[in-house]
Design a protein around this motif. Sequence first.
Motif, PDB file in Angstrom:
ATOM      1  N   ASP A  17      62.338  42.429  45.813  1.00 45.44           N
ATOM      2  CA  ASP A  17      63.049  42.053  44.594  1.00 45.44           C
ATOM      3  C   ASP A  17      64.355  41.327  44.941  1.00 45.44           C
ATOM      4  OD1 ASP A  17      62.833  42.061  41.746  1.00 45.44           O
ATOM      5  OD2 ASP A  17      64.450  43.530  41.673  1.00 45.44           O
ATOM      6  N   LEU A  18      65.051  41.786  45.970  1.00 47.65           N
ATOM      7  CA  LEU A  18      66.280  41.133  46.402  1.00 47.65           C
ATOM      8  C   LEU A  18      65.997  39.712  46.890  1.00 47.65           C
ATOM      9  CD1 LEU A  18      69.330  41.207  47.088  1.00 47.65           C
ATOM     10  CD2 LEU A  18      68.667  42.078  49.349  1.00 47.65           C
ATOM     11  N   GLU A  69      65.356  37.557  43.997  1.00 46.55           N
ATOM     12  CA  GLU A  69      66.615  37.286  43.302  1.00 46.55           C
ATOM     13  C   GLU A  69      67.407  36.184  44.014  1.00 46.55           C
ATOM     14  OE1 GLU A  69      70.649  39.814  42.784  1.00 46.55           O
ATOM     15  OE2 GLU A  69      68.827  40.807  42.070  1.00 46.55           O
ATOM     16  N   GLN A  70      67.294  36.127  45.324  1.00 44.14           N
ATOM     17  CA  GLN A  70      68.034  35.144  46.115  1.00 44.14           C
ATOM     18  C   GLN A  70      67.265  33.831  46.306  1.00 44.14           C
ATOM     19  OE1 GLN A  70      68.726  37.498  49.640  1.00 44.14           O
ATOM     20  NE2 GLN A  70      70.547  38.473  48.766  1.00 44.14           N
ATOM     21  N   SER A 112      58.886  37.994  32.879  1.00 44.42           N
ATOM     22  CA  SER A 112      60.327  37.721  32.824  1.00 44.42           C
ATOM     23  C   SER A 112      60.578  36.348  32.193  1.00 44.42           C
ATOM     24  CB  SER A 112      60.928  37.769  34.229  1.00 44.42           C
ATOM     25  OG  SER A 112      60.687  36.564  34.923  1.00 44.42           O
ATOM     26  N   ARG A 144      60.634  33.447  39.163  1.00 42.42           N
ATOM     27  CA  ARG A 144      59.984  34.765  39.219  1.00 42.42           C
ATOM     28  C   ARG A 144      58.566  34.668  38.664  1.00 42.42           C
ATOM     29  NH1 ARG A 144      63.058  39.718  39.830  1.00 42.42           N
ATOM     30  NH2 ARG A 144      65.191  39.168  40.351  1.00 42.42           N
ATOM     31  N   PHE A 159      62.517  34.172  33.791  1.00 48.52           N
ATOM     32  CA  PHE A 159      62.983  33.361  34.915  1.00 48.52           C
ATOM     33  C   PHE A 159      61.806  32.614  35.547  1.00 48.52           C
ATOM     34  CE2 PHE A 159      65.850  37.004  34.557  1.00 48.52           C
ATOM     35  CZ  PHE A 159      67.052  36.347  34.343  1.00 48.52           C
ATOM     36  N   TRP A 189      57.368  40.248  37.000  1.00 49.53           N
ATOM     37  CA  TRP A 189      57.934  38.904  37.111  1.00 49.53           C
ATOM     38  C   TRP A 189      57.276  37.904  36.173  1.00 49.53           C
ATOM     39  CZ3 TRP A 189      58.112  38.717  43.194  1.00 49.53           C
ATOM     40  CH2 TRP A 189      59.118  39.581  43.635  1.00 49.53           C
ATOM     41  N   ASP A 231      66.067  30.320  45.141  1.00 53.16           N
ATOM     42  CA  ASP A 231      66.511  29.343  44.146  1.00 53.16           C
ATOM     43  C   ASP A 231      65.787  28.005  44.208  1.00 53.16           C
ATOM     44  OD1 ASP A 231      67.694  28.522  46.496  1.00 53.16           O
ATOM     45  OD2 ASP A 231      69.751  28.692  45.779  1.00 53.16           O
TER      46      ASP A 231
END
Length: 183
Positions: free
Chosen positions: A72-73, A76-77, A108, A113, A110, A105, A79
């Motif tokens: 998950d981290l 999140e990182q 979501s 994701r 995003f 995801w 891009d």
Amino acid sequence: MMNGEASRYMRENGVNYHLNWGVAFTDLKKMAEEYGKDYHLAIQLWKENIRECKILATLIMPYEKMSPELADLWMEQTDTLEIAEMLAHNLLQHLDFTPVLAFEWIASSFPLRQVCGYHIISGKMARGEEPDTRGIAEILDQAVVAMHDDSIAVRHAAYNCLNRLASLGDDYDNLVEKALIKS
């Protein structure tokens, strides 16, 4: 191994990394084979905002050492679309716990994701893993909505996921066709 033309092309098309050497994936894969699986090196490589380091990290991270929290981290990182796809294909589709993350995801808001989630699910199906009844319903519901998303990357990933589901057999193909007709 730097490919200045590839690096320049990516930069001109909005793919911005601190450093981007434009090294081909096949060369990175060979490099990863030479390093072997290495948790600590993968962690250090991921911390760098360098395209090749991030891709190498996805290739050398030992599957058994990747946790849901770390996955998950890393997501999140993430891009860029390329890294989201590499993360899914090279690493996350191979892990037992990732269906939970993938379904989270794809629901979501995003786009990266969502793309990563659809690629994880597609990859698992390509490797012979069939979703359960609840998973099938979730894939159909989310992918049909995603087919109207503003992001072409999300639409493409959802479409590919539906195609992969349909390829599992006639029953699945009928479910996908019915869901698309309703939308």
